[in-house]
Design an enzyme around this catalytic site. Structure first.
Site, PDB file in Angstrom:
ATOM      1  N   GLY A 164       0.763  -1.247   0.000  1.00 18.49           N
ATOM      2  CA  GLY A 164       0.000   0.000   0.000  1.00 18.49           C
ATOM      3  C   GLY A 164       0.793   1.295   0.000  1.00 18.49           C
ATOM      4  O   GLY A 164       1.723   1.476  -0.781  1.00 18.49           O
ATOM      5  N   PHE A 165       0.402   2.209   0.892  1.00 30.26           N
ATOM      6  CA  PHE A 165       1.021   3.541   0.932  1.00 30.26           C
ATOM      7  C   PHE A 165       2.535   3.433   1.131  1.00 30.26           C
ATOM      8  O   PHE A 165       3.309   4.164   0.508  1.00 30.26           O
ATOM      9  CB  PHE A 165       0.480   4.383   2.098  1.00 30.26           C
ATOM     10  CG  PHE A 165      -0.990   4.681   2.080  1.00 30.26           C
ATOM     11  CD1 PHE A 165      -1.778   4.438   0.961  1.00 30.26           C
ATOM     12  CD2 PHE A 165      -1.607   5.223   3.214  1.00 30.26           C
ATOM     13  CE1 PHE A 165      -3.138   4.720   0.966  1.00 30.26           C
ATOM     14  CE2 PHE A 165      -2.964   5.515   3.219  1.00 30.26           C
ATOM     15  CZ  PHE A 165      -3.725   5.251   2.108  1.00 30.26           C
ATOM     16  N   PRO A 203      -5.460  10.603   5.004  1.00 34.71           N
ATOM     17  CA  PRO A 203      -6.172  10.215   3.786  1.00 34.71           C
ATOM     18  C   PRO A 203      -7.572   9.685   4.075  1.00 34.71           C
ATOM     19  O   PRO A 203      -7.840   9.138   5.146  1.00 34.71           O
ATOM     20  CB  PRO A 203      -5.304   9.081   3.200  1.00 34.71           C
ATOM     21  CG  PRO A 203      -4.060   9.039   4.018  1.00 34.71           C
ATOM     22  CD  PRO A 203      -4.406   9.639   5.342  1.00 34.71           C
ATOM     23  N   GLY A 204      -8.410   9.825   3.075  1.00 39.64           N
ATOM     24  CA  GLY A 204      -9.708   9.142   3.073  1.00 39.64           C
ATOM     25  C   GLY A 204      -9.555   7.804   2.382  1.00 39.64           C
ATOM     26  O   GLY A 204      -8.444   7.253   2.292  1.00 39.64           O
ATOM     27  N   LYS A 242      -6.551   7.012  15.292  1.00 39.75           N
ATOM     28  CA  LYS A 242      -6.099   8.045  14.349  1.00 39.75           C
ATOM     29  C   LYS A 242      -6.274   9.455  14.946  1.00 39.75           C
ATOM     30  O   LYS A 242      -5.553  10.385  14.567  1.00 39.75           O
ATOM     31  CB  LYS A 242      -6.829   7.899  13.014  1.00 39.75           C
ATOM     32  CG  LYS A 242      -6.449   6.601  12.267  1.00 39.75           C
ATOM     33  CD  LYS A 242      -4.943   6.513  12.006  1.00 39.75           C
ATOM     34  CE  LYS A 242      -4.566   5.303  11.149  1.00 39.75           C
ATOM     35  NZ  LYS A 242      -3.131   5.225  10.849  1.00 39.75           N
ATOM     36  N   ARG A 249       6.538  -8.680   6.755  1.00 39.47           N
ATOM     37  CA  ARG A 249       6.722  -9.642   5.659  1.00 39.47           C
ATOM     38  C   ARG A 249       8.047  -9.409   4.937  1.00 39.47           C
ATOM     39  O   ARG A 249       8.138  -8.647   3.983  1.00 39.47           O
ATOM     40  CB  ARG A 249       5.526  -9.553   4.706  1.00 39.47           C
ATOM     41  CG  ARG A 249       4.246 -10.131   5.322  1.00 39.47           C
ATOM     42  CD  ARG A 249       3.027  -9.853   4.512  1.00 39.47           C
ATOM     43  NE  ARG A 249       2.633  -8.445   4.549  1.00 39.47           N
ATOM     44  CZ  ARG A 249       1.581  -7.945   3.898  1.00 39.47           C
ATOM     45  NH1 ARG A 249       0.837  -8.737   3.155  1.00 39.47           N
ATOM     46  NH2 ARG A 249       1.287  -6.661   3.994  1.00 39.47           N
ATOM     47  N   TYR A 296     -10.498   2.227  15.834  1.00 30.30           N
ATOM     48  CA  TYR A 296      -9.682   2.702  14.706  1.00 30.30           C
ATOM     49  C   TYR A 296      -9.729   4.234  14.645  1.00 30.30           C
ATOM     50  O   TYR A 296      -8.681   4.894  14.544  1.00 30.30           O
ATOM     51  CB  TYR A 296     -10.155   2.080  13.382  1.00 30.30           C
ATOM     52  CG  TYR A 296      -9.304   2.565  12.214  1.00 30.30           C
ATOM     53  CD1 TYR A 296      -7.974   2.160  12.104  1.00 30.30           C
ATOM     54  CD2 TYR A 296      -9.811   3.455  11.269  1.00 30.30           C
ATOM     55  CE1 TYR A 296      -7.167   2.627  11.061  1.00 30.30           C
ATOM     56  CE2 TYR A 296      -9.012   3.915  10.236  1.00 30.30           C
ATOM     57  CZ  TYR A 296      -7.697   3.502  10.135  1.00 30.30           C
ATOM     58  OH  TYR A 296      -6.897   3.978   9.113  1.00 30.30           O
ATOM     59  N   SER A 314      -5.543   9.641   9.462  1.00 30.78           N
ATOM     60  CA  SER A 314      -6.690   9.249   8.627  1.00 30.78           C
ATOM     61  C   SER A 314      -7.804  10.259   8.822  1.00 30.78           C
ATOM     62  O   SER A 314      -7.899  10.902   9.879  1.00 30.78           O
ATOM     63  CB  SER A 314      -7.192   7.872   9.052  1.00 30.78           C
ATOM     64  OG  SER A 314      -8.439   7.566   8.437  1.00 30.78           O
ATOM     65  N   PHE A 320      -5.749  -2.473   2.773  1.00 29.67           N
ATOM     66  CA  PHE A 320      -6.383  -2.015   4.015  1.00 29.67           C
ATOM     67  C   PHE A 320      -7.689  -2.774   4.318  1.00 29.67           C
ATOM     68  O   PHE A 320      -7.891  -3.274   5.429  1.00 29.67           O
ATOM     69  CB  PHE A 320      -6.641  -0.505   3.900  1.00 29.67           C
ATOM     70  CG  PHE A 320      -7.342   0.105   5.065  1.00 29.67           C
ATOM     71  CD1 PHE A 320      -6.643   0.487   6.205  1.00 29.67           C
ATOM     72  CD2 PHE A 320      -8.711   0.331   5.038  1.00 29.67           C
ATOM     73  CE1 PHE A 320      -7.286   1.063   7.291  1.00 29.67           C
ATOM     74  CE2 PHE A 320      -9.366   0.916   6.117  1.00 29.67           C
ATOM     75  CZ  PHE A 320      -8.653   1.282   7.243  1.00 29.67           C
TER      76      PHE A 320
HETATM   77  P1  NDP Z   1      -1.907  -1.905   3.835  1.00 31.37           P
HETATM   78  O1  NDP Z   1      -2.591  -2.993   4.580  1.00 31.37           O
HETATM   79  O2  NDP Z   1      -1.770  -2.049   2.361  1.00 31.37           O
HETATM   80  O3  NDP Z   1      -0.457  -1.646   4.461  1.00 31.37           O
HETATM   81  C1  NDP Z   1      -0.258  -1.656   5.845  1.00 31.37           C
HETATM   82  C2  NDP Z   1       1.236  -1.768   6.139  1.00 31.37           C
HETATM   83  O4  NDP Z   1       1.429  -1.728   7.561  1.00 31.37           O
HETATM   84  C3  NDP Z   1       1.826  -3.077   5.639  1.00 31.37           C
HETATM   85  O5  NDP Z   1       3.060  -2.830   5.027  1.00 31.37           O
HETATM   86  C4  NDP Z   1       2.012  -3.889   6.907  1.00 31.37           C
HETATM   87  O6  NDP Z   1       3.158  -4.726   6.784  1.00 31.37           O
HETATM   88  C5  NDP Z   1       2.274  -2.794   7.936  1.00 31.37           C
HETATM   89  N1  NDP Z   1       1.980  -3.248   9.282  1.00 31.37           N
HETATM   90  C6  NDP Z   1       0.758  -3.539   9.811  1.00 31.37           C
HETATM   91  N2  NDP Z   1       0.890  -4.006  11.056  1.00 31.37           N
HETATM   92  C7  NDP Z   1       2.221  -4.007  11.331  1.00 31.37           C
HETATM   93  C8  NDP Z   1       2.978  -4.399  12.456  1.00 31.37           C
HETATM   94  N3  NDP Z   1       2.404  -4.865  13.574  1.00 31.37           N
HETATM   95  N4  NDP Z   1       4.316  -4.288  12.403  1.00 31.37           N
HETATM   96  C9  NDP Z   1       4.920  -3.819  11.297  1.00 31.37           C
HETATM   97  N5  NDP Z   1       4.255  -3.421  10.199  1.00 31.37           N
HETATM   98  C10 NDP Z   1       2.916  -3.531  10.207  1.00 31.37           C
HETATM   99  O7  NDP Z   1      -2.720  -0.579   4.185  1.00 31.37           O
HETATM  100  P2  NDP Z   1      -2.480   0.957   3.779  1.00 31.37           P
HETATM  101  O8  NDP Z   1      -1.282   1.133   2.939  1.00 31.37           O
HETATM  102  O9  NDP Z   1      -3.764   1.475   3.283  1.00 31.37           O
HETATM  103  O10 NDP Z   1      -2.249   1.559   5.224  1.00 31.37           O
HETATM  104  C11 NDP Z   1      -1.128   2.323   5.597  1.00 31.37           C
HETATM  105  C12 NDP Z   1      -1.546   3.322   6.658  1.00 31.37           C
HETATM  106  O11 NDP Z   1      -2.501   4.208   6.107  1.00 31.37           O
HETATM  107  C13 NDP Z   1      -2.202   2.715   7.893  1.00 31.37           C
HETATM  108  O12 NDP Z   1      -1.731   3.412   9.033  1.00 31.37           O
HETATM  109  C14 NDP Z   1      -3.687   2.989   7.679  1.00 31.37           C
HETATM  110  O13 NDP Z   1      -4.387   3.070   8.891  1.00 31.37           O
HETATM  111  C15 NDP Z   1      -3.612   4.317   6.975  1.00 31.37           C
HETATM  112  N6  NDP Z   1      -4.766   4.718   6.166  1.00 31.37           N
HETATM  113  C16 NDP Z   1      -5.266   3.914   5.171  1.00 31.37           C
HETATM  114  C17 NDP Z   1      -6.326   4.360   4.412  1.00 31.37           C
HETATM  115  C18 NDP Z   1      -6.956   3.519   3.351  1.00 31.37           C
HETATM  116  O14 NDP Z   1      -8.133   3.753   3.010  1.00 31.37           O
HETATM  117  N7  NDP Z   1      -6.228   2.575   2.746  1.00 31.37           N
HETATM  118  C19 NDP Z   1      -6.889   5.694   4.593  1.00 31.37           C
HETATM  119  C20 NDP Z   1      -6.290   6.443   5.678  1.00 31.37           C
HETATM  120  C21 NDP Z   1      -5.260   5.977   6.404  1.00 31.37           C
HETATM  121  P3  NDP Z   1       3.222  -6.256   7.248  1.00 31.37           P
HETATM  122  O15 NDP Z   1       1.849  -6.833   7.128  1.00 31.37           O
HETATM  123  O16 NDP Z   1       4.241  -6.865   6.322  1.00 31.37           O
HETATM  124  O17 NDP Z   1       3.711  -6.173   8.652  1.00 31.37           O
HETATM  125  C1  8X3 Z   2      -9.003   4.586   6.421  1.00 34.02           C
HETATM  126  C2  8X3 Z   2     -10.110   5.400   5.889  1.00 34.02           C
HETATM  127  O1  8X3 Z   2     -12.573   5.930   6.143  1.00 34.02           O
HETATM  128  O2  8X3 Z   2     -11.952   3.596   6.121  1.00 34.02           O
HETATM  129  O3  8X3 Z   2      -8.349   5.258   7.444  1.00 34.02           O
HETATM  130  O4  8X3 Z   2     -11.472   4.941   8.026  1.00 34.02           O
HETATM  131  S1  8X3 Z   2     -11.585   4.939   6.589  1.00 34.02           S
END
Ligand code: NDP
Ligand code: 8X3
Length: 264
Positions: free
Chosen positions: A24-25, A190-191, A164, A46, A160, A147, A197
């Site tokens: 992701g991000f 972000p939204g 945030k 991972r 959650y 978020s 996610f």
């Molecule tokens: P993804 O699930 O695609 O990525 C999440 C990342 O976090 C992975 O690389 C995962 O790696 C890592 N991670 C999770 N738990 C752990 C842990 N315990 N230790 C180490 N690494 C960890 O989601 P996003 O890219 O969407 O999320 C990134 C961030 O953005 C998060 O904080 C999320 O809350 C936030 N966000 C996401 C939004 C969305 O709509 N997608 C919107 C707003 C905010 P691994 O599993 O390999 O450990």
């Molecule tokens: C992720 C966006 O709207 O699903 O932070 O909470 S939302």
């Protein structure tokens, strides 16, 4: 006539650490900074994914596989950095997750604890471990990935959303502590964005996760990476406190009112 390649931004952070870069991000942010010429430290649980990304990035890159919920493992990884990677200019606290979307009174306590341990405790631990070096060098930037959920509560979001909101207030309070240093703090909020996610939120139920993005245009990981790069490449005297970004197709619904059918 071919265009000459764009030169890297004048204020590019030389060494960037991105937590949660296996997806992701985080992966998109790592790719953007590598393309500009930063050296990267990429973290997540991972290892294979991180190692594949490191090869793809094609810049000096350190892979650190650990769970940010584990304080000892986090400390071991972040306090023994090789000299080449030790002076971190930019920490992107991105690792995080949502688990479940049920009402608070029916939710799984394990899910709540995992979110708090990751989004709150893990983010605070990484910050606390790396901040002293930034202050000592009088140079650095902490970009937290918050978020819209920290600003806009929604049903099923309880812990959650609260995690945030922590990120939001933690970021602002850090700014207060760092006054007088050249260390910057930014909260990116972000939204809805299409990453893994929702797959994680719904415990691997891909059909349910896919439904979140059907018939609409969510943000991409690249959109969020763009916002991080912009904040982190501004001149040192300029601090973006927060950016809230949403898909154009996402907005607000207003407050909910329950009406008792018998009273109507
Ligand atoms: P993804 O699930 O695609 O990525 C999440 C990342 O976090 C992975 O690389 C995962 O790696 C890592 N991670 C999770 N738990 C752990 C842990 N315990 N230790 C180490 N690494 C960890 O989601 P996003 O890219 O969407 O999320 C990134 C961030 O953005 C998060 O904080 C999320 O809350 C936030 N966000 C996401 C939004 C969305 O709509 N997608 C919107 C707003 C905010 P691994 O599993 O390999 O450990
Ligand atoms: C992720 C966006 O709207 O699903 O932070 O909470 S939302």
């Amino acid at each position: 006539m071919s265009e000459s390649p764009a030169s890297p931004p004048a204020h590019l952070p030389a060494t960037v650490l991105v937590t949660g870069a296996s997806s992701g991000f985080g992966a998109a942010i790592a790719r953007r900074f590598a393309a500009l010429g930063s050296r990267l430290i990429i973290t997540g649980r991972r290892r294979e994914r991180l190692e594949a990304l490191a090869i793809e990035l094609g810049v000096p890159c350190l892979v650190l596989a650990f769970d940010i919920r584990d304080r000892a493992a986090t400390q071991a990884a972040l306090t023994t950095l090789p000299a080449e990677f030790a002076a971190i200019d930019l920490l992107v606290n991105n690792a995080g997750l949502a688990l479940g979307l049920g009402p608070a009174h029916r939710t799984d306590l394990d899910d709540w604890e995992a979110m708090i341990a990751t989004n709150v405790q893990g983010l605070a631990t990484c910050t606390r471990l790396l901040l002293p070096g930034m202050v000592e060098r009088n140079r650095g930037h902490v970009v937290n990935i918050g978020s819209i959920a920290g600003n806009w509560p929604y049903p099923g979001g309880s812990v959650y959303c609260a995690s945030k909101a922590f990120v939001k207030q933690f970021s602002l309070a850090l700014r207060a502590d760092l006054l007088g240093t050249r260390v910057r703090v930014t909260n990116i909020e972000p939204g809805m964005a299409e990453t893994e996610f929702s797959l994680v939120r719904f415990h691997g139920d891909s059909a349910r996760a896919d439904q979140v993005y059907v018939g609409t245009q969510a943000l991409t990981a690249g959109d969020v990476a763009e916002a991080v790069v912009w904040c982190a490449t501004l001149p040192e005297h300029c601090n973006i406190n927060r950016i809230e970004l949403m898909p154009t197709a996402q907005s607000f619904k207003g407050l909910a009112v329950h009406r008792d059918k018998e009273a109507l």
